[in-house]
Motif scaffolding. Sequence first.
Motif, PDB file in Angstrom:
ATOM      1  N   ARG A 285      37.432  44.189  38.294  1.00 23.44           N
ATOM      2  CA  ARG A 285      37.997  43.760  39.564  1.00 23.44           C
ATOM      3  C   ARG A 285      36.987  43.957  40.760  1.00 23.44           C
ATOM      4  NH1 ARG A 285      43.137  45.880  37.757  1.00 23.44           N
ATOM      5  NH2 ARG A 285      42.867  47.666  38.811  1.00 23.44           N
ATOM      6  N   LEU A 288      33.688  41.846  39.926  1.00 23.94           N
ATOM      7  CA  LEU A 288      33.904  40.220  40.226  1.00 23.94           C
ATOM      8  C   LEU A 288      34.304  39.801  41.467  1.00 23.94           C
ATOM      9  CD1 LEU A 288      36.110  39.551  37.063  1.00 23.94           C
ATOM     10  CD2 LEU A 288      33.634  39.015  37.288  1.00 23.94           C
ATOM     11  N   ALA A 289      34.765  40.759  42.209  1.00 24.55           N
ATOM     12  CA  ALA A 289      35.034  40.458  43.708  1.00 24.55           C
ATOM     13  C   ALA A 289      33.786  40.285  44.555  1.00 24.55           C
ATOM     14  CB  ALA A 289      35.972  41.505  44.357  1.00 24.55           C
ATOM     15  N   ARG A 291      30.904  39.584  43.394  1.00 24.08           N
ATOM     16  CA  ARG A 291      30.432  38.291  43.015  1.00 24.08           C
ATOM     17  C   ARG A 291      31.061  37.061  43.717  1.00 24.08           C
ATOM     18  NH1 ARG A 291      29.167  39.288  36.579  1.00 24.08           N
ATOM     19  NH2 ARG A 291      27.851  41.188  36.821  1.00 24.08           N
ATOM     20  N   GLU A 293      34.132  36.252  43.541  1.00 24.52           N
ATOM     21  CA  GLU A 293      35.496  35.606  43.020  1.00 24.52           C
ATOM     22  C   GLU A 293      36.818  35.952  43.580  1.00 24.52           C
ATOM     23  OE1 GLU A 293      36.025  35.168  38.835  1.00 24.52           O
ATOM     24  OE2 GLU A 293      33.840  35.287  38.387  1.00 24.52           O
ATOM     25  N   ARG A 294      37.537  34.993  43.820  1.00 23.26           N
ATOM     26  CA  ARG A 294      39.091  35.306  44.491  1.00 23.26           C
ATOM     27  C   ARG A 294      39.928  36.209  43.542  1.00 23.26           C
ATOM     28  NH1 ARG A 294      39.731  32.861  49.102  1.00 23.26           N
ATOM     29  NH2 ARG A 294      42.000  32.932  48.975  1.00 23.26           N
ATOM     30  N   ALA A 297      41.350  34.251  40.736  1.00 19.12           N
ATOM     31  CA  ALA A 297      40.460  33.852  39.602  1.00 19.12           C
ATOM     32  C   ALA A 297      40.203  35.214  38.724  1.00 19.12           C
ATOM     33  CB  ALA A 297      39.479  33.212  40.434  1.00 19.12           C
ATOM     34  N   ILE A 298      40.142  36.275  39.587  1.00 19.44           N
ATOM     35  CA  ILE A 298      39.792  37.537  38.619  1.00 19.44           C
ATOM     36  C   ILE A 298      40.932  37.644  37.821  1.00 19.44           C
ATOM     37  CG2 ILE A 298      39.587  39.804  39.062  1.00 19.44           C
ATOM     38  CD1 ILE A 298      38.151  39.532  41.615  1.00 19.44           C
ATOM     39  N   GLU A 300      43.047  35.712  36.511  1.00 24.06           N
ATOM     40  CA  GLU A 300      43.091  34.604  35.301  1.00 24.06           C
ATOM     41  C   GLU A 300      41.961  34.926  34.263  1.00 24.06           C
ATOM     42  OE1 GLU A 300      42.500  30.783  37.091  1.00 24.06           O
ATOM     43  OE2 GLU A 300      44.543  30.911  38.302  1.00 24.06           O
ATOM     44  N   ARG A 301      40.706  35.122  34.757  1.00 24.55           N
ATOM     45  CA  ARG A 301      39.706  35.550  34.007  1.00 24.55           C
ATOM     46  C   ARG A 301      40.061  36.817  33.098  1.00 24.55           C
ATOM     47  NH1 ARG A 301      33.230  36.243  35.576  1.00 24.55           N
ATOM     48  NH2 ARG A 301      32.618  36.040  33.268  1.00 24.55           N
TER      49      ARG A 301
END
Length: 411
Positions: A285, A288-289, A291, A293-294, A297-298, A300-301
């Motif tokens: 988490r 990805l944040a 990078r 990503e909202r 979206a995190i 969902e991924r």
Amino acid sequence: MPDRALSTPLEDSFERYLQDKGKGRGGDGGNYRRNAARELERFAEWTAGDRGNDDWTGIVPDDVDREPNFDDLDERVFREYARHLGGDRGLKQNTVQTYYRYISAWCGWCVNEGYLEAHYAQRASAMAPLPEDDGRKPGDQQAWTSEQRHALTRHVDERARDAVEAYTTLSQDTDPLDKQRARYAALKAARDRALVFVLAYTAVRVGELLRDPNDPRRRGVRWEDLSLDDGSMDVYRKKQQWDAASLPDPVISPLRSYRQLMDPPTERWPVFPTFDQRTLAGLVREELAERGERPEAITERREEYARDLLLALDGDIRPPSITTDGARSILQRLSKEGEVDIVHPKHDYLAPHGGRRGMGEVLVRAFGYTVAARYLDNSEEMVRERYSHIEAGELGDVATEALDEVDHLGK
């Protein structure tokens, strides 16, 4: 000595002392620092009257209301503390000696720093109540026997083979998440097998192999540290420098198949990453944040993966290595699953250091102390001391043979 030094509270010196003794940048790491901090805290509590029997009120005079300071210390205080350590707490003789040495080392530092005028803790009268040191290191006597080594390695090998086969023989129409679960199970079993084989056959210290949270320099071996073709591995040794350790033949195949299955995105990935879900979830988490990503979206991924470790592999989100404590937990689980026969006063599982000590036994018996010392990264003197029972047994055989020869000649 300045009155200012004598009136300094004892605890005001602790942090400076621990920084001097600690490792890493700022002296914040290292097992010695952690253990010394624990014993200094206990000593401070005792001097304040918070430890000991009901009659103990501490070292500050009863009619004075202040914290213990250096003016309160003399050899009688350390004598009383030695008596306290050796009291009815159930501590082993060598454990009492070890705890006292932490306080004694601090006392010596205080002399050098101008807090005390004499090393009271080392005076004979202060040390008189200490029990005799039996020469044994607490908890450091287990050695994996050949039977135990074979039982554990056989168990993890069978477990890994079954898990890898279950994953690689899945049909093409298998649900993607089910396939991911099978891969995760295979990766975990392969990691455990590789770890056990390395501990069983390389004699590398577990603190040189894995991450130590108390020492930032020990981040665990990475794939870039291994050369499977050459049979070597770079590790950060106990002597505070990088050195090459041998990877014998039994270790190569488990490591090679494990690497092939993992297919790490970069060479900087840890060889033995943590599989702890909570740690990996937070890491994924956070990365990805960063990078961009909202949160939606995190989420969902992450839902696309059965485990965050698999997402980390695909996304090159490097996890930390397992810790030395983590390795002990893994070996506890595997020893129980493998039904390894263990009789030991302290450990009901095959502890990491037992693998190293077991290999030491094998090497000393097969090649002698000089070769064993090189492989174990120890001095020959230390190896002779730790494995003195082998030489004693061999000398006993010589004595028996000599007696038999004398008895034969006398007939």
